[in-house]
Design a protein around this motif. Sequence first.
Motif, PDB file in Angstrom:
ATOM      1  N   THR A   1      -8.673  28.647 -31.172  1.00  0.00           N
ATOM      2  CA  THR A   1      -9.426  28.119 -30.034  1.00  0.00           C
ATOM      3  C   THR A   1     -10.387  29.175 -29.513  1.00  0.00           C
ATOM      4  O   THR A   1     -10.331  30.351 -29.907  1.00  0.00           O
ATOM      5  CB  THR A   1      -8.490  27.689 -28.886  1.00  0.00           C
ATOM      6  N   ASN A   2     -11.245  28.760 -28.590  1.00  0.00           N
ATOM      7  CA  ASN A   2     -12.183  29.704 -27.977  1.00  0.00           C
ATOM      8  C   ASN A   2     -11.491  30.670 -27.024  1.00  0.00           C
ATOM      9  O   ASN A   2     -12.120  31.584 -26.490  1.00  0.00           O
ATOM     10  CB  ASN A   2     -13.300  28.952 -27.248  1.00  0.00           C
ATOM     11  N   HIS A   3     -10.181  30.464 -26.808  1.00  0.00           N
ATOM     12  CA  HIS A   3      -9.407  31.394 -25.978  1.00  0.00           C
ATOM     13  C   HIS A   3      -8.255  32.021 -26.745  1.00  0.00           C
ATOM     14  O   HIS A   3      -7.248  32.422 -26.140  1.00  0.00           O
ATOM     15  CB  HIS A   3      -8.880  30.655 -24.729  1.00  0.00           C
ATOM     16  N   GLY A   4      -8.381  32.069 -28.040  1.00  0.00           N
ATOM     17  CA  GLY A   4      -7.357  32.719 -28.833  1.00  0.00           C
ATOM     18  C   GLY A   4      -6.602  31.757 -29.726  1.00  0.00           C
ATOM     19  O   GLY A   4      -6.944  30.581 -29.857  1.00  0.00           O
ATOM     20  N   GLU A   5      -5.550  32.283 -30.338  1.00  0.00           N
ATOM     21  CA  GLU A   5      -4.758  31.519 -31.301  1.00  0.00           C
ATOM     22  C   GLU A   5      -3.523  30.929 -30.621  1.00  0.00           C
ATOM     23  O   GLU A   5      -2.901  31.564 -29.777  1.00  0.00           O
ATOM     24  CB  GLU A   5      -4.343  32.428 -32.448  1.00  0.00           C
ATOM     25  N   LEU A   6      -3.173  29.714 -31.015  1.00  0.00           N
ATOM     26  CA  LEU A   6      -2.009  29.034 -30.460  1.00  0.00           C
ATOM     27  C   LEU A   6      -1.130  28.553 -31.607  1.00  0.00           C
ATOM     28  O   LEU A   6      -1.619  27.885 -32.523  1.00  0.00           O
ATOM     29  CB  LEU A   6      -2.445  27.854 -29.589  1.00  0.00           C
ATOM     30  N   ARG A   7       0.173  28.880 -31.559  1.00  0.00           N
ATOM     31  CA  ARG A   7       1.108  28.468 -32.601  1.00  0.00           C
ATOM     32  C   ARG A   7       2.152  27.530 -32.003  1.00  0.00           C
ATOM     33  O   ARG A   7       2.773  27.861 -30.993  1.00  0.00           O
ATOM     34  CB  ARG A   7       1.798  29.691 -33.222  1.00  0.00           C
ATOM     35  N   VAL A   8       2.346  26.392 -32.658  1.00  0.00           N
ATOM     36  CA  VAL A   8       3.279  25.379 -32.144  1.00  0.00           C
ATOM     37  C   VAL A   8       3.992  24.705 -33.315  1.00  0.00           C
ATOM     38  O   VAL A   8       3.582  24.828 -34.476  1.00  0.00           O
ATOM     39  CB  VAL A   8       2.548  24.311 -31.303  1.00  0.00           C
ATOM     40  N   ASP A   9       5.049  23.959 -32.966  1.00  0.00           N
ATOM     41  CA  ASP A   9       5.794  23.229 -33.991  1.00  0.00           C
ATOM     42  C   ASP A   9       5.189  21.855 -34.279  1.00  0.00           C
ATOM     43  O   ASP A   9       5.276  21.356 -35.405  1.00  0.00           O
ATOM     44  CB  ASP A   9       7.253  23.062 -33.540  1.00  0.00           C
ATOM     45  N   ARG A  10       4.618  21.245 -33.234  1.00  0.00           N
ATOM     46  CA  ARG A  10       4.004  19.925 -33.401  1.00  0.00           C
ATOM     47  C   ARG A  10       2.681  19.880 -32.658  1.00  0.00           C
ATOM     48  O   ARG A  10       2.487  20.569 -31.650  1.00  0.00           O
ATOM     49  CB  ARG A  10       4.924  18.823 -32.858  1.00  0.00           C
ATOM     50  N   LEU A  11       1.789  19.032 -33.165  1.00  0.00           N
ATOM     51  CA  LEU A  11       0.474  18.858 -32.557  1.00  0.00           C
ATOM     52  C   LEU A  11       0.232  17.371 -32.320  1.00  0.00           C
ATOM     53  O   LEU A  11       0.290  16.567 -33.252  1.00  0.00           O
ATOM     54  CB  LEU A  11      -0.615  19.420 -33.467  1.00  0.00           C
ATOM     55  N   LEU A  12      -0.037  17.024 -31.060  1.00  0.00           N
ATOM     56  CA  LEU A  12      -0.371  15.646 -30.688  1.00  0.00           C
ATOM     57  C   LEU A  12      -1.860  15.574 -30.379  1.00  0.00           C
ATOM     58  O   LEU A  12      -2.364  16.319 -29.536  1.00  0.00           O
ATOM     59  CB  LEU A  12       0.438  15.217 -29.466  1.00  0.00           C
ATOM     60  N   VAL A  13      -2.560  14.681 -31.072  1.00  0.00           N
ATOM     61  CA  VAL A  13      -3.990  14.473 -30.842  1.00  0.00           C
ATOM     62  C   VAL A  13      -4.158  13.150 -30.102  1.00  0.00           C
ATOM     63  O   VAL A  13      -3.819  12.086 -30.626  1.00  0.00           O
ATOM     64  CB  VAL A  13      -4.779  14.451 -32.166  1.00  0.00           C
ATOM     65  N   ALA A  14      -4.661  13.228 -28.875  1.00  0.00           N
ATOM     66  CA  ALA A  14      -4.827  12.025 -28.046  1.00  0.00           C
ATOM     67  C   ALA A  14      -6.167  12.127 -27.332  1.00  0.00           C
ATOM     68  O   ALA A  14      -6.241  12.442 -26.144  1.00  0.00           O
ATOM     69  CB  ALA A  14      -3.683  11.904 -27.051  1.00  0.00           C
ATOM     70  N   THR A  15      -7.226  11.848 -28.069  1.00  0.00           N
ATOM     71  CA  THR A  15      -8.591  12.018 -27.566  1.00  0.00           C
ATOM     72  C   THR A  15      -9.333  10.695 -27.446  1.00  0.00           C
ATOM     73  O   THR A  15     -10.549  10.643 -27.559  1.00  0.00           O
ATOM     74  CB  THR A  15      -9.366  12.970 -28.482  1.00  0.00           C
ATOM     75  N   GLY A  16      -8.603   9.625 -27.213  1.00  0.00           N
ATOM     76  CA  GLY A  16      -9.233   8.321 -27.055  1.00  0.00           C
ATOM     77  C   GLY A  16      -8.912   7.389 -28.205  1.00  0.00           C
ATOM     78  O   GLY A  16      -8.166   7.738 -29.126  1.00  0.00           O
TER      79      GLY A  16
END
Length: 556
Positions: A342-357
Motif C-alpha cells: 500500500t501507499n502506507h507500507g506493507e500489510l500481511r493478513v490471513d484473509r482478504l475481503l474485497v467489498a468495493t461495490g
Amino acid sequence: MIELQVEGMTCGSCTEHVKQALEQVAGVRSASVSYPQGLAAIATDGHVDLEPLIAVVTALGYRARIADGSAGPFDQVPGWPGRETTQTGDEQSLHVAIIGSGGAAMAAALKAVEGGARVTLIERGTIGGTCVNVGCVPSKIMIRAAHVAHLRRESPFDAGLPATPPSVLRERLLAQQQGRVDELRHAKYENILESTPAITVLRGTARFRDGRTLSVELAEGGERIVAFDRCLVATGASPAIPPVPGLSGTPYWSSTEALVSDSIPKRLAVIGSSVVALELAQAFARLGSQVAILARHTLFFREDPAIGEALTAAFRLEDIEVLEQTQASQVAHANGEFVLTTNHGELRVDRLLVATGRTPNTQGMNLEAAGVQLDEHGAIQIDSGMRSSAPDIYAAGDCTNQPQFVYVAAAAGTRAAINMLGGEATLNLDAMPAVVFTDPQVATVGYSEVEAHHAGLETDSRTLSLDNVPRALANFDTRGFIKLVAEAGTGRLLGVQAVTPEAGEIIQTAAIAIHARMTVQELADQLFPYLTMVEGLKLAAQTFTKDVKQLSCCAG
C-alpha cells in the motif's frame, strides 16, 4: 388431423422448435408448422388429447389454441393453457418473460399474475437472488451473532454484570445461519413459485434474440425459445472487483465467500469503505478477527462527513484499524498469507475481503439485439415507470440505474408489472430510507446539506448529540448523533442523517415526515414515547428553537 393456431413465432426457426416438440407427444405421427400462417397441422395415429399438445407449445413460450373451425373439447374448457384471458375476457392474456428470481423478479411475477398475465420466469442460478441467499439475510444473521458476542465480551454494564468472553463456534453459527436462509428461500420463493400455476420456471441462461424473443440455454441441456409480449430484466448485481495487480490470482473473498466461511481468520484486511465492507469488517472483528480496513478516502466519503467520522471513532474504540487515504497497489499470496503493498507500507493478513461495490449483471445477455441501452456502469437505463429504451422491455432492481436496495427492487418490480399490463405506475425515491447495519447503525433519508445545495435549496441544519437523548443515557451508550436538514425560511424537513444504535428503527419516522412535507416545528410538536431512540427526532427538531439542555427530561 388437428390444427392449432400458434402465436408468438418470430422466424422460421421457431417453427422447427414447435414441430419437434409436437412430434414428441405420444400418438403424434408428424407435425407441419407454418410461420407465416401461424398454424400447426398435426397428424396422429388415433385419438390424441389436446392438453399435451397445447402444453408443449406453451412450454416453449408461445401461445396455442385450437384453430378456428377445428373440432375438439378445447373450446369448452375455460382456462386451458394458452387460452387464458385478461380480466376483461376480451383478449388472450399477455405472456410476460422475467429474467431473474430475486426481489424485483418475484414481486413483478406475482403482480403480473394478479393482473391476469401468464409468466415465464428464467433463473440461471439459485432461486431467490442475492438478498435471501448471499446478501441481506445471511449478513444480518452474522451481524446479530457478532453483536451478541461483543456484548458478552464488553458492555457498559460490566461493573455489575462481569463480562464472560464467548467461545465462537463458527461452524455452528454458520449452520444456524444457513438453516434460516434455506427456510426463507423455500417459504418466500420456491414454494410460492411451485404453488402458482400461472408461473412457469425455466432453469437456464437467457439471451435476447431480438426485442420479442429470448433464447434460453437450459441447465439440463438444450435450448428453449421464449417469445414474449413483455419482458422484465431483473438479474441483480455481482461483487465488483477492482483491477489491483496480483489480486485476481489470489483466493480473496468477496462478501459471498466471507458469509459462508466456516472459520474466523486471525487477521483480516478489508478493501472498501462503504456498506458491505464496514458491516462485515465489524462482524468479523467482534467474532475474533484482527481487522484492518483500507479506505481509499475516508469511511462513507460520499455521505455527510460527520457520518464517516462518527463510525471511524466507534470502530477504533473496538480496535478495528481504519487506514484512511490508503490503497493497495499490489496483492500477493504465498504460504497461506496475503501480502498487500500500500501507499502506507506493507500489510500481511490471513484473509482478504474485497467489498468495493457491486456491478450490474447485464453482460452476456445480448441486450443490444433488443435495443436496450446501458449507462457507463453497465446498468440498464430506465425511466420512472421502469421502462428501458426498448419497447416492451422493462428492468428493475440492482441491474438498473436505481439504488441497490432490495426494497427498492421489489417496489420497482411491482410497478413494472403494473405498467407491462397497461398501467401507469411510477416509483418516487425522494424519501427513500437507507440503513447500514454497523454498530452504531447509520441511517439516512432525503437530502444531506451538500445534496440540498446542489439542488438549489438553502438549508438550516441542526445536529443533536446523543448525550441529549434520554434513551441513550439510560443505555449508557451515547455514541453518534441525529442531524436534521431543513429548508431555510419554511422550515420544511428535507433530510435526516442518524448515527445511533438502532438508527434503522428511527429513520422510517423521518421518511414519513419528509413524505408528508412536515416542518421541523410540526415534527417537534408530535408526541413521541419517552425513553425511545426515535424521541431523538423530536429533540433534534426542538433544537431549531430551543436549548434542549434546558428542558425537563420529557418536556413536550
